[in-house]
Design a protein around this motif. Structure first.
Motif, mmCIF file in Angstrom:
data_model
loop_
_atom_site.group_PDB
_atom_site.id
_atom_site.type_symbol
_atom_site.label_atom_id
_atom_site.label_comp_id
_atom_site.label_asym_id
_atom_site.label_seq_id
_atom_site.Cartn_x
_atom_site.Cartn_y
_atom_site.Cartn_z
ATOM 1 N N UNK A 1 5.753 90.758 -8.241
ATOM 2 C CA UNK A 1 5.681 90.809 -6.776
ATOM 3 C C UNK A 1 5.316 89.443 -6.211
ATOM 4 N N UNK A 2 5.965 89.086 -5.104
ATOM 5 C CA UNK A 2 5.651 87.833 -4.428
ATOM 6 C C UNK A 2 5.755 88.043 -2.922
ATOM 7 N N UNK A 3 4.946 87.315 -2.180
ATOM 8 C CA UNK A 3 4.980 87.376 -0.723
ATOM 9 C C UNK A 3 5.663 86.119 -0.191
ATOM 10 N N UNK A 4 6.626 86.295 0.711
ATOM 11 C CA UNK A 4 7.324 85.157 1.283
ATOM 12 C C UNK A 4 7.903 85.537 2.636
ATOM 13 N N UNK A 5 8.172 84.551 3.478
ATOM 14 C CA UNK A 5 8.729 84.839 4.799
ATOM 15 C C UNK A 5 10.237 85.050 4.720
ATOM 16 N N UNK A 6 10.749 85.909 5.608
ATOM 17 C CA UNK A 6 12.192 86.115 5.717
ATOM 18 C C UNK A 6 12.592 85.927 7.178
ATOM 19 N N UNK A 7 13.871 85.638 7.374
ATOM 20 C CA UNK A 7 14.393 85.362 8.711
ATOM 21 C C UNK A 7 15.197 86.559 9.208
ATOM 22 N N UNK A 8 14.835 87.045 10.397
ATOM 23 C CA UNK A 8 15.546 88.168 10.998
ATOM 24 C C UNK A 8 16.708 87.674 11.852
ATOM 25 N N UNK A 9 17.563 88.614 12.237
ATOM 26 C CA UNK A 9 18.733 88.262 13.017
ATOM 27 C C UNK A 9 18.411 87.676 14.370
ATOM 28 N N UNK A 10 17.237 88.041 14.942
ATOM 29 C CA UNK A 10 16.866 87.522 16.261
ATOM 30 C C UNK A 10 16.108 86.200 16.171
ATOM 31 N N UNK A 11 16.000 85.638 14.965
ATOM 32 C CA UNK A 11 15.331 84.357 14.801
ATOM 33 C C UNK A 11 13.852 84.455 14.494
ATOM 34 N N UNK A 12 13.263 85.644 14.581
ATOM 35 C CA UNK A 12 11.850 85.805 14.253
ATOM 36 C C UNK A 12 11.680 85.918 12.743
ATOM 37 N N UNK A 13 10.452 85.779 12.298
ATOM 38 C CA UNK A 13 10.151 85.864 10.876
ATOM 39 C C UNK A 13 9.212 87.025 10.598
ATOM 40 N N UNK A 14 9.356 87.569 9.416
ATOM 41 C CA UNK A 14 8.445 88.590 8.927
ATOM 42 C C UNK A 14 8.034 88.206 7.516
ATOM 43 N N UNK A 15 6.881 88.704 7.083
ATOM 44 C CA UNK A 15 6.426 88.478 5.714
ATOM 45 C C UNK A 15 6.751 89.710 4.888
ATOM 46 N N UNK A 16 7.372 89.503 3.741
ATOM 47 C CA UNK A 16 7.748 90.625 2.899
ATOM 48 C C UNK A 16 7.124 90.467 1.521
ATOM 49 N N UNK A 17 6.929 91.616 0.876
ATOM 50 C CA UNK A 17 6.590 91.642 -0.545
ATOM 51 C C UNK A 17 7.903 91.865 -1.276
ATOM 52 N N UNK A 18 8.321 90.897 -2.058
ATOM 53 C CA UNK A 18 9.630 90.928 -2.686
ATOM 54 C C UNK A 18 9.506 91.028 -4.200
#
Length: 410
Positions: free
Chosen positions: A259-276
């Motif tokens: 498991x790793x935590x990293x930011x992802x880019x959404x379609x509206x340009x905002x970012x979310x943090x995900x556990x990947x």
């Protein structure tokens, strides 16, 4: 069996004998033309031609499960699937278990109902084909009214059995692959986590509904697009490409597992943090990139706020003019401030991991321990007075109001 001699003779096709080459050519061309068809489609016609070529009465194509009774895939004529005949064929197969397991030809005899007590004695030729990698062999069985089958027909029968087995296995393998794909697609589609699969070029090849919600993008818009350009913030793309390159080359997949935590880019340009969680999959000898992602943005914010709150509490504790100690459920100290250390005459490293009751004067220890046990059992606050014991040997006889604090059991 349940077909009379007259009926069997009428069922045998006429019009001359086909050569072994003609039979094999027809079997192969049929296998090609019926690609993807049902396993038994076209087999009755092949069996009919076998009887025409061999001059037989009955032809059967069987699957030979181990253990279990042989299963009839096709028969010619159809009425030939007689229970009495099948019992005798099963006995012949069992009596030649070695030939069945290795694949080969053998002969035997069966008795069919007819005039007189003995009935008709027919010769049986059984050609078994066991395909490499499959535990379930297939058999071509021919029955004829003769003393035995000519030796020159055995190789032809064996070759025909191999063609039949290969065609059936191919059809069944194709069907199994389609079923597995359907199951996999259903599982991915229903998964609560976002599933994104990319090929060796990091082009997206699978994108489930949960991924559409998390990334704010439609599946139709992302399939075939670069995973890095669409889903990874620009500042992280170089590192993502470098890491996935190592991952896809199989140099050290384990380094990127877990498991790793990293930011992802959404379609509206905002970012979310995900556990990947990355997962290596090998398809056609090539590793592809599969990832399972879960939004942990709010959890990350809560953890950050908690860490900031704990830092403030720790700072206030260090500046407090009173002694403060925090314990675990057993009473062992897990944190003490400087004032507590000063009152005990010890460094923090000597206090941590020891019971807070060791700081109590021996004359008060028994009473305080009992009060603490009762408070823990009742899950209530403990307020009490006691004398401190300095570890250097000097007793503090004054009642210490510094310890008028609440000890909460855990």
């Amino acid at each position: 069996m349940g077909v009379s001699r007259a009926t069997s003779q009428a069922a045998a096709p006429s019009g001359g004998h086909a050569s072994p080459f003609d039979l094999l050519e027809f079997a192969v061309s049929q296998a090609v033309s019926l690609e993807g068809a049902a396993p038994d489609q076209g087999l009755p016609e092949l069996l009919r031609r076998c009887l025409a070529g061999f001059g037989g009465r009955v032809a059967l194509a069987l699957r030979l499960p181990a253990p279990g009774e042989p299963a009839v895939i096709a028969a010619y004529p159809q009425a030939a699937v007689d229970p009495a005949l099948m019992v005798q064929i099963a006995a012949l197969l069992e009596g030649h278990a070695e030939a069945v397991s290795a694949g080969g030809c053998f002969q035997g005899r069966v008795t069919r109902p007819g005039p007189g007590a003995a009935g008709y004695q027919d010769a049986v030729l059984i050609a078994v084909s066991g395909l490499p990698g499959y535990s379930c062999p297939y058999a071509l069985i021919l029955v004829a009214e003769r003393s035995q089958w000519p030796a020159e027909w055995q190789s032809t029968a064996r070759a025909l059995a191999t063609v039949i087995a290969a065609r059936i296995r191919r059809v069944e393998d194709t069907r199994e692959i389609a079923e597995r794909r359907a199951i996999t697609g259903a599982l991915i589609g229903a998964a609560p986590d976002a599933v994104v699969v990319a090929d060796a070029a990091r082009k997206i090849v699978a994108f489930n509904p949960a991924a559409e919600r998390l990334y704010g993008r439609r599946r139709a818009d992302v399939i075939g697009q670069s995973m890095a350009d669409l889903l990874i913030p620009e500042r992280n793309r170089a590192r993502f490409l470098e890491s996935t390159e190592e991952f896809l080359r199989g140099q050290d997949p384990g380094k990127h597992a877990g498991r790793m935590h990293l930011p992802i880019l959404r379609g509206d340009g905002t970012e979310r943090t995900v556990e990947l969680i990355p997962l290596p999959l090998v398809v056609g000898g090539q590793i592809i990139f599969c990832s399972f992602a879960r939004d942990v943005t709010e959890l990350e914010r809560a953890n950050t706020a908690l860490a900031a709150s704990e830092a403030r509490v720790r700072l206030l504790s260090e500046l407090a003019p009173v002694g403060i100690a925090r314990t675990d459920g057993t009473g062992a100290c897990v944190y003490v401030n400087e004032r507590w250390c000063a009152l005990n005459g010890q460094l923090a490293v000597a206090i941590l991991g020891t019971s807070w009751l060791e700081s109590v004067h021996p004359g008060d220890t028994s009473r305080v321990r009992q009060e603490w046990v009762r408070a823990r059992a009742a899950r209530s606050e403990l307020r009490t007075d006691f004398r401190l014991r300095r570890q250097a040997g000097e007793l503090v006889d004054d009642l210490v109001t510094l310890l008028r604090r609440g000890w909460r059991s855990r």
